[in-house]
Write a protein that holds these residues in place. Sequence first.
Motif, PDB file in Angstrom:
ATOM      1  N   ALA A  12      31.400  53.116  43.988  1.00  0.00           N
ATOM      2  CA  ALA A  12      32.726  53.270  44.588  1.00  0.00           C
ATOM      3  C   ALA A  12      32.616  53.810  46.017  1.00  0.00           C
ATOM      4  N   GLY A  13      31.389  53.931  46.530  1.00  0.00           N
ATOM      5  CA  GLY A  13      31.133  54.410  47.881  1.00  0.00           C
ATOM      6  C   GLY A  13      29.895  55.270  47.864  1.00  0.00           C
ATOM      7  N   PRO A  14      29.374  55.749  48.987  1.00  0.00           N
ATOM      8  CA  PRO A  14      29.753  55.311  50.319  1.00  0.00           C
ATOM      9  C   PRO A  14      29.085  53.976  50.616  1.00  0.00           C
ATOM     10  N   GLY A  15      29.613  53.255  51.612  1.00  0.00           N
ATOM     11  CA  GLY A  15      29.033  51.965  51.963  1.00  0.00           C
ATOM     12  C   GLY A  15      30.007  51.135  52.753  1.00  0.00           C
ATOM     13  N   LEU A  16      29.660  49.868  52.925  1.00  0.00           N
ATOM     14  CA  LEU A  16      30.525  48.945  53.659  1.00  0.00           C
ATOM     15  C   LEU A  16      31.745  48.670  52.789  1.00  0.00           C
ATOM     16  N   ILE A  17      32.919  48.982  53.307  1.00  0.00           N
ATOM     17  CA  ILE A  17      34.112  49.068  52.453  1.00  0.00           C
ATOM     18  C   ILE A  17      34.466  47.738  51.764  1.00  0.00           C
ATOM     19  N   GLY A  18      34.284  46.623  52.457  1.00  0.00           N
ATOM     20  CA  GLY A  18      34.613  45.324  51.853  1.00  0.00           C
ATOM     21  C   GLY A  18      33.785  45.076  50.603  1.00  0.00           C
ATOM     22  N   GLY A  19      32.503  45.349  50.694  1.00  0.00           N
ATOM     23  CA  GLY A  19      31.597  45.154  49.563  1.00  0.00           C
ATOM     24  C   GLY A  19      31.927  46.102  48.420  1.00  0.00           C
ATOM     25  N   VAL A  20      32.187  47.363  48.758  1.00  0.00           N
ATOM     26  CA  VAL A  20      32.501  48.348  47.717  1.00  0.00           C
ATOM     27  C   VAL A  20      33.768  47.924  46.970  1.00  0.00           C
ATOM     28  N   MET A  21      34.756  47.401  47.713  1.00  0.00           N
ATOM     29  CA  MET A  21      36.003  46.942  47.080  1.00  0.00           C
ATOM     30  C   MET A  21      35.729  45.838  46.062  1.00  0.00           C
ATOM     31  N   VAL A  22      34.857  44.905  46.452  1.00  0.00           N
ATOM     32  CA  VAL A  22      34.554  43.766  45.562  1.00  0.00           C
ATOM     33  C   VAL A  22      33.947  44.266  44.246  1.00  0.00           C
ATOM     34  N   GLY A  23      32.926  45.125  44.351  1.00  0.00           N
ATOM     35  CA  GLY A  23      32.224  45.593  43.152  1.00  0.00           C
ATOM     36  C   GLY A  23      33.091  46.474  42.277  1.00  0.00           C
ATOM     37  N   LEU A  24      33.837  47.378  42.913  1.00  0.00           N
ATOM     38  CA  LEU A  24      34.667  48.304  42.135  1.00  0.00           C
ATOM     39  C   LEU A  24      35.796  47.548  41.428  1.00  0.00           C
ATOM     40  N   THR A  25      36.382  46.573  42.134  1.00  0.00           N
ATOM     41  CA  THR A  25      37.460  45.789  41.517  1.00  0.00           C
ATOM     42  C   THR A  25      36.933  44.991  40.324  1.00  0.00           C
ATOM     43  N   ALA A  26      35.746  44.405  40.486  1.00  0.00           N
ATOM     44  CA  ALA A  26      35.147  43.662  39.368  1.00  0.00           C
ATOM     45  C   ALA A  26      34.885  44.607  38.197  1.00  0.00           C
ATOM     46  N   GLY A  27      34.383  45.800  38.509  1.00  0.00           N
ATOM     47  CA  GLY A  27      34.119  46.797  37.465  1.00  0.00           C
ATOM     48  C   GLY A  27      35.385  47.167  36.719  1.00  0.00           C
ATOM     49  N   LYS A  28      36.469  47.355  37.464  1.00  0.00           N
ATOM     50  CA  LYS A  28      37.755  47.701  36.835  1.00  0.00           C
ATOM     51  C   LYS A  28      38.205  46.584  35.903  1.00  0.00           C
ATOM     52  N   ALA A  29      38.070  45.344  36.375  1.00  0.00           N
ATOM     53  CA  ALA A  29      38.528  44.189  35.578  1.00  0.00           C
ATOM     54  C   ALA A  29      37.734  44.089  34.271  1.00  0.00           C
ATOM     55  N   ILE A  30      36.424  44.266  34.354  1.00  0.00           N
ATOM     56  CA  ILE A  30      35.594  44.148  33.138  1.00  0.00           C
ATOM     57  C   ILE A  30      35.898  45.299  32.179  1.00  0.00           C
ATOM     58  N   ALA A  31      36.083  46.488  32.724  1.00  0.00           N
ATOM     59  CA  ALA A  31      36.391  47.639  31.869  1.00  0.00           C
ATOM     60  C   ALA A  31      37.728  47.431  31.150  1.00  0.00           C
ATOM     61  N   MET A  32      38.701  46.874  31.864  1.00  0.00           N
ATOM     62  CA  MET A  32      40.012  46.604  31.233  1.00  0.00           C
ATOM     63  C   MET A  32      39.863  45.532  30.159  1.00  0.00           C
ATOM     64  N   ALA A  33      39.156  44.461  30.502  1.00  0.00           N
ATOM     65  CA  ALA A  33      39.003  43.359  29.551  1.00  0.00           C
ATOM     66  C   ALA A  33      38.239  43.808  28.306  1.00  0.00           C
TER      67      ALA A  33
END
Length: 387
Positions: free
Chosen positions: A106-127
Motif C-alpha cells: 500500500a506504499g511507499p512507492g510510485l503511486i499509480g502502481g501502488v493503486m493498481v496492486g492495492l485495488t486488485a488486493g481489495k477486489a480479491i479479498a472481497m471476492a
Amino acid sequence: MSKPLMAETHTHKPNGGPAVAGAVVLGVETSCDDTAAALVRRRPDGSAEILSNAVWTDHDDHAAFGGVVPEIAARSHVERLDHVIARALDEAGMAVADIDAVAATAGPGLIGGVMVGLTAGKAIAMAGAVPLIPVNHLEGHALTVRMTDRAQFPFLLLLISGGHTQLLWVRGLGDYRRLGATIDDAAGEAFDKTAKLLGLGQPGGPRVESAATGGRADRYDLPEPLKTRAGCDFSFSGLKTAVREIAERMADETGRMAGQDVADLAASFQHAAARHLAQRTGNAMDAASVEDGAGRLVVAGGVAANCAIKSMLSSLCECKGWRLIAPPAKYCTDNAAMIAWAGAERLAAGMAPDFDDALAFAPRARWPLAPPPEGRAIGGGRKGPKA
Ligand code: KG4
Ligand code: ZN
C-alpha cells in the motif's frame, strides 16, 4: 461491509485473542517496475513455506528513458497483474478459494502502481471474503529474513534499495526505531547512476557488480562520504559526482569509457559504496545498547544482493562478534513473497486491520517505517524525500 468470516484453517490463540495460524497469504507487489504475486504459508510455529513467487519485470519498457517511467510502470501493472496472480496460484497449485488472506503493498512507492496492486488486493479479498492487509513495502523488506532465515527480533537492519537507504533497530513487529538515513541519493540509485555513466544499461546494480568482476578496486581514489561526521546517516551524491568526473576525463572519442577502465571504475565505485555502508553500520553497532539486543545485523533491499557489499558487512560482523543475516538474492530485490509474509505476520499477531478499514485504506506514495531521529532532516532520493 462486515468483516469476512475466517477460513477453516484459522485457529485461535490460547489467550482467546483472534489470531490465525497456518494461513496461506496471497501477496501482491506493484510499488515500482516489478509486477509480482506470491503465495506464502506461515505455519503455526512461525516457519514459512513459499508456495510460489512470480515476478514479471521488463526493463526494456523503460530502457529508452534511462530509468523507470511511473506512467509506463502503472500501465504495465494493469496489463500484467492478472496474469502474474494467475501464475502464482498455478505454481502453488491453488485457487482463490484456498487463500486465507490477501496482503498488498500500500506504499511507499510510485503511486499509480501502488493503486493498481492495492485495488486488485481489495477486489480479491472481497471476492474471497478473506482479510486484507495493506502492507508497507519497507516492512516487507525488513521482515524477509524472518521468512527466509527465521531471524528473531530484535535486530539491526541496514535497508538498502533503489529508493531507500537507512539503518533501523527492528525491535518487534511494527516496532522500528530509525538511527539514520541517506541525506541525498539512495544506495541503489547511486549504483543505477554509475551504470548509466559507464554505459552499462539497467538494472544498474547487477550490471555494475558484474562489470566490477576483474576490475581493480584500488585503481581510482574515490571519496569517503561523511568521513569526518559521526552518526548513521549516509551520502552517495559525492561518490556519484566523483565517478562522473572520472568517466568524463577517461572517455574515448565515442564519449564513453571502455574495456578495463570501465571494470576498474565499477570496482572502485562498488568498493567505495560498500566501505561507506559498512562504516556507517559500524557506527550503529558501536552505539548499540544491551537493551537493543546487540548481535544481529540484517541487510535487506535490492542492493543487499551485492556480494561485495555482503562480504564487507560480513568482515565487519566478524570484527565485532556479530552475526550477519542476508536473504537469498531473489528475496532482496522486490518480490511479493515478502509482502505475503509481512501480511501473514500481522495476521498471526492479530494486527490485521478491520476489513472496512482495510478496504478504505488509501495508497501512500510516502510511508516512513519510523520517524527520523529528533532534529534530523529527511533525505531525498529517486522517489522524493525518503521514509
Ligand atoms: O528493493 P529493490 O528491488 O526496489 C526498491 O524498493 O527500490 O531495489 C532495487 C535496487 C536498484 O537500484 C538496483 O540497481 C539495486 O537494487 N540492485 C543492486 C543489485 N541488485 C539490485 N545493487 C547492487 N548490486 C546488485 N547486485
Ligand atoms: Zn523494494
